[in-house]
Design a protein around this motif. Structure first.
Motif, mmCIF file in Angstrom:
data_model
loop_
_atom_site.group_PDB
_atom_site.id
_atom_site.type_symbol
_atom_site.label_atom_id
_atom_site.label_comp_id
_atom_site.label_asym_id
_atom_site.label_seq_id
_atom_site.Cartn_x
_atom_site.Cartn_y
_atom_site.Cartn_z
ATOM 1 N N MET A 1 0.961 -0.987 -0.083
ATOM 2 C CA MET A 1 0.088 0.059 0.084
ATOM 3 C C MET A 1 0.953 1.165 -0.041
ATOM 4 O O MET A 1 1.996 1.281 0.308
ATOM 5 N N ALA A 2 0.379 2.536 -0.530
ATOM 6 C CA ALA A 2 1.185 3.667 -0.391
ATOM 7 C C ALA A 2 0.030 4.835 -0.233
ATOM 8 O O ALA A 2 -1.114 4.517 -0.425
ATOM 9 N N LYS A 3 0.519 5.981 0.151
ATOM 10 C CA LYS A 3 -0.296 7.181 0.218
ATOM 11 C C LYS A 3 0.672 8.152 -0.693
ATOM 12 O O LYS A 3 1.720 8.193 -0.534
ATOM 13 N N ILE A 4 -0.275 8.848 -1.578
ATOM 14 C CA ILE A 4 0.244 9.737 -2.462
ATOM 15 C C ILE A 4 -0.267 11.183 -2.207
ATOM 16 O O ILE A 4 -1.745 11.015 -1.955
ATOM 17 N N ARG A 5 0.284 12.317 -2.400
ATOM 18 C CA ARG A 5 -0.269 13.284 -2.126
ATOM 19 C C ARG A 5 -1.049 13.734 -3.350
ATOM 20 O O ARG A 5 -0.523 13.913 -4.554
ATOM 21 N N THR A 6 -2.392 14.157 -3.198
ATOM 22 C CA THR A 6 -3.116 14.710 -4.384
ATOM 23 C C THR A 6 -3.894 15.993 -4.164
ATOM 24 O O THR A 6 -4.933 16.009 -3.529
ATOM 25 N N GLY A 7 -3.098 16.874 -4.534
ATOM 26 C CA GLY A 7 -3.454 18.429 -4.140
ATOM 27 C C GLY A 7 -3.659 18.499 -2.609
ATOM 28 O O GLY A 7 -2.727 18.617 -1.936
ATOM 29 N N VAL B 1 -3.626 4.343 -1.743
ATOM 30 C CA VAL B 1 -3.680 3.824 -2.992
ATOM 31 C C VAL B 1 -3.229 2.381 -2.896
ATOM 32 O O VAL B 1 -2.050 2.130 -2.034
ATOM 33 N N GLN B 2 -3.679 1.316 -3.672
ATOM 34 C CA GLN B 2 -3.140 -0.098 -3.770
ATOM 35 C C GLN B 2 -2.973 -0.677 -4.991
ATOM 36 O O GLN B 2 -3.899 -0.316 -5.805
ATOM 37 N N GLN B 3 -1.760 -1.005 -5.649
ATOM 38 C CA GLN B 3 -1.663 -1.442 -6.958
ATOM 39 C C GLN B 3 -1.265 -2.885 -7.062
ATOM 40 O O GLN B 3 -0.663 -3.352 -6.172
ATOM 41 N N LEU B 4 -1.808 -3.635 -8.137
ATOM 42 C CA LEU B 4 -1.667 -5.076 -8.266
ATOM 43 C C LEU B 4 -1.075 -5.075 -9.629
ATOM 44 O O LEU B 4 -1.724 -4.666 -10.591
ATOM 45 N N ALA B 5 0.250 -5.364 -9.780
ATOM 46 C CA ALA B 5 0.792 -5.425 -11.258
ATOM 47 C C ALA B 5 0.101 -6.635 -12.037
ATOM 48 O O ALA B 5 -0.317 -7.466 -11.306
ATOM 49 N N ALA B 6 -0.021 -6.623 -13.427
ATOM 50 C CA ALA B 6 -0.307 -7.619 -14.059
ATOM 51 C C ALA B 6 0.302 -8.896 -13.606
ATOM 52 O O ALA B 6 1.651 -8.963 -13.487
ATOM 53 N N GLY B 7 -0.119 -9.856 -13.279
ATOM 54 C CA GLY B 7 0.408 -11.154 -12.848
ATOM 55 C C GLY B 7 0.652 -11.310 -11.494
ATOM 56 O O GLY B 7 1.480 -12.334 -11.194
ATOM 57 N N ARG C 1 -8.424 5.128 4.435
ATOM 58 C CA ARG C 1 -7.307 5.422 4.878
ATOM 59 C C ARG C 1 -6.847 6.799 3.925
ATOM 60 O O ARG C 1 -5.803 7.375 4.387
ATOM 61 N N THR C 2 -7.875 7.373 3.383
ATOM 62 C CA THR C 2 -7.416 8.739 2.568
ATOM 63 C C THR C 2 -7.984 9.868 3.517
ATOM 64 O O THR C 2 -8.922 9.481 4.318
ATOM 65 N N ASP C 3 -7.354 10.958 3.515
ATOM 66 C CA ASP C 3 -7.613 11.884 4.251
ATOM 67 C C ASP C 3 -9.107 12.280 4.381
ATOM 68 O O ASP C 3 -9.748 12.132 3.230
ATOM 69 N N ARG C 4 -9.605 13.016 5.440
ATOM 70 C CA ARG C 4 -10.972 13.345 5.279
ATOM 71 C C ARG C 4 -11.031 14.854 5.721
ATOM 72 O O ARG C 4 -11.124 15.372 6.925
ATOM 73 N N PRO C 5 -10.903 15.645 4.550
ATOM 74 C CA PRO C 5 -11.111 17.198 4.971
ATOM 75 C C PRO C 5 -12.517 17.446 5.427
ATOM 76 O O PRO C 5 -13.579 16.714 4.972
ATOM 77 N N ALA C 6 -12.835 18.631 5.967
ATOM 78 C CA ALA C 6 -13.988 18.993 6.078
ATOM 79 C C ALA C 6 -14.839 19.476 5.326
ATOM 80 O O ALA C 6 -16.243 19.338 5.266
ATOM 81 N N THR C 7 -14.184 19.997 4.141
ATOM 82 C CA THR C 7 -15.023 20.306 2.926
ATOM 83 C C THR C 7 -14.371 19.660 1.709
ATOM 84 O O THR C 7 -13.013 19.307 1.674
#
Length: 277
Positions: free
Chosen positions: A1-7, A13-19, A72-78
């Motif tokens: 698992m990972a956390k990435i800044r998005t704005g 986010v979790q990624q599963l590569a092909a195979g 597990r993503t942030d929860r802003p008020a707005t």
């Protein structure tokens, strides 16, 4: 698992590569599928236990993430208008370094997010699959606004949680209590129906769309209109199923999504560079 800044938030986010979870690694560049979950009582876990591993095993790079305010993503008020959710996805793909057009598969509200992304980022979208979802048109905004307002009023009452527990079990009651907390501590109920919409004629949706519905769900009634209005649209209605069709029929949904993505990935692979596939 990972956390990435998005704005303004950090997205889980979790990624599963092909195979990565069995199956053969495909030759050439695999398709990438992004799975988008529903609102309030949902998280990426619903895809992790249904579609995600199966898509990876079938040779597809798979991305699952928690929407803002969920899991597990942030929860802003707005900041819960549809355009916020769409921009989060665009920034997430940027953060992952993902520049291939993506196959989006969204469940319930996740389908609306996927349709919004396809409308506003067509060049980044290969196909859209809506599972018990709706495009973001005016009628949808009215319905979801009414539903969210009702949920916000009711889920603060312990009697409502008890009623849910008696009829749907302790797990659903816990999810409903958590949904009540989201509604009580954020502007989600006001923001979602007030967000950006597309025209009722669906002319903004120019990417191939696959709509899956449970036959007992009221949303299945939109299937003929989707097929009539969209240039490339396929629908499937599963008899005897309701809004929870993804959880109730994961193998059937998996097979339908796999066939759809494979068909369109093969088509794009045959399309000359620079052409729209």
């Amino acid at each position: 698992m990972a956390k990435i800044r998005t704005g303004d938030i950090t997205t889980h986010v979790q990624q599963l590569a092909a195979g990565a979870v069995g199956g053969a690694v495909p030759e050439g560049e695999p398709p990438v599928v992004v799975l988008v979950h529903g609102l309030l009582t949902d998280s990426l876990a619903s895809h992790y236990f249904t579609l995600g591993p199966a898509l990876s095993a079938a040779g597809m790079d798979t991305v699952m993430y928690d929407l803002r305010g969920h899991g597990r993503t942030d929860r802003p008020a707005t900041g819960y208008r549809l355009e916020n959710f769409v921009e989060d996805l665009a920034l997430l793909l940027d953060g992952l370094g993902e520049h291939r057009p993506v196959h989006l598969a969204g469940n319930s509200f996740g389908g609306t997010v996927a349709a919004g992304f396809a409308a506003w980022h067509p060049g980044r979208t290969a196909t859209v699959t809506m599972i018990e979802g709706e495009p973001p048109v005016a009628a949808w905004a009215g319905r979801i606004g009414d539903g969210l307002a009702h949920a916000r009023r009711e889920l603060v009452h312990e009697e409502a949680i008890d009623w849910i527990r008696e009829r749907h079990g302790a797990h659903t009651a816990r999810l409903s209590r958590a949904a009540g907390r989201i509604l009580a501590t954020t502007t989600l109920a006001e923001d979602v129906p007030a967000g950006r919409l597309i025209a009722d004629d669906l002319s903004a949706l120019r990417r191939p769309l696959f709509a899956l519905f449970g036959g007992d769900s009221g949303l299945a009634a939109q299937a003929p209109e989707l097929e009539a209005r969209l240039t490339e649209c396929r629908t499937a209605v599963l008899p005897g199923q309701g809004h929870s069709v993804l959880v109730e029929q994961p193998a059937r949904i998996r097979d339908l999504v796999l066939d759809w993505v494979r068909e369109h990935h093969a088509r794009r692979s045959r399309t000359p560079a620079g052409a729209v596939g």
